[in-house]
Write a protein that holds these residues in place. Structure first.
Motif, PDB file in Angstrom:
ATOM      1  N   LYS A   3      30.529 -66.812  22.690  1.00  0.00           N
ATOM      2  CA  LYS A   3      31.968 -66.970  22.499  1.00  0.00           C
ATOM      3  C   LYS A   3      32.701 -66.010  23.419  1.00  0.00           C
ATOM      4  O   LYS A   3      32.273 -64.869  23.612  1.00  0.00           O
ATOM      5  N   VAL A   4      33.828 -66.480  23.953  1.00  0.00           N
ATOM      6  CA  VAL A   4      34.674 -65.657  24.801  1.00  0.00           C
ATOM      7  C   VAL A   4      36.122 -65.881  24.377  1.00  0.00           C
ATOM      8  O   VAL A   4      36.559 -67.022  24.214  1.00  0.00           O
ATOM      9  N   GLU A   6      39.738 -65.795  25.644  1.00  0.00           N
ATOM     10  CA  GLU A   6      40.465 -65.795  26.910  1.00  0.00           C
ATOM     11  C   GLU A   6      41.934 -65.498  26.641  1.00  0.00           C
ATOM     12  O   GLU A   6      42.607 -66.220  25.896  1.00  0.00           O
ATOM     13  N   GLU A   8      45.528 -65.380  28.184  1.00  0.00           N
ATOM     14  CA  GLU A   8      46.201 -66.036  29.308  1.00  0.00           C
ATOM     15  C   GLU A   8      47.599 -65.454  29.492  1.00  0.00           C
ATOM     16  O   GLU A   8      48.373 -65.350  28.537  1.00  0.00           O
ATOM     17  N   LYS A  18      44.067 -64.623  33.789  1.00  0.00           N
ATOM     18  CA  LYS A  18      43.269 -64.662  32.572  1.00  0.00           C
ATOM     19  C   LYS A  18      42.387 -63.424  32.480  1.00  0.00           C
ATOM     20  O   LYS A  18      41.812 -62.990  33.474  1.00  0.00           O
ATOM     21  N   SER A  20      39.134 -62.132  30.091  1.00  0.00           N
ATOM     22  CA  SER A  20      38.147 -62.626  29.132  1.00  0.00           C
ATOM     23  C   SER A  20      37.524 -61.472  28.369  1.00  0.00           C
ATOM     24  O   SER A  20      37.190 -60.436  28.948  1.00  0.00           O
ATOM     25  N   ASN A  22      34.333 -60.809  25.847  1.00  0.00           N
ATOM     26  CA  ASN A  22      33.088 -61.359  25.304  1.00  0.00           C
ATOM     27  C   ASN A  22      32.908 -60.995  23.837  1.00  0.00           C
ATOM     28  O   ASN A  22      33.288 -59.908  23.409  1.00  0.00           O
ATOM     29  N   VAL A  62      36.585 -69.773  23.661  1.00  0.00           N
ATOM     30  CA  VAL A  62      35.727 -70.752  24.326  1.00  0.00           C
ATOM     31  C   VAL A  62      34.301 -70.493  23.856  1.00  0.00           C
ATOM     32  O   VAL A  62      33.820 -69.356  23.914  1.00  0.00           O
TER      33      VAL A  62
END
Length: 72
Positions: A3-4, A6, A8, A18, A20, A22, A62
């Motif tokens: 899973k990340v 993000e 924005e 963006k 990210s 982790n 994500v």
């Protein structure tokens, strides 16, 4: 499953940027995420090729599944 989170942003030139993160803590606390994003904008810690981050555009998680196969 990876899973990340993000984050924005919009830059001073109007481009998207963006960041990210982790393995975010689940469930996502949207109030904390928004506060962190506002703090990143206010402190100017991150920049991009489009200039400084100036506004929040959104956030999303994500998830990605990867299956490795051995092929000889």
């Amino acid at each position: 499953m990876a899973k990340v989170l993000e984050l924005e942003f919009i830059t001073e030139t109007g481009k998207a940027a963006k960041i990210s993160v982790n393995d975010p803590i689940d469930p996502i606390d949207t109030v904390q995420v928004k506060a962190a994003m506002d703090n990143l904008i206010a402190t100017g810690v991150f920049g991009s090729s489009g200039g400084a981050l100036v506004s929040v555009d959104g956030a999303r998680v994500v998830e990605r599944n990867v299956t490795d196969y051995e092929v000889l």
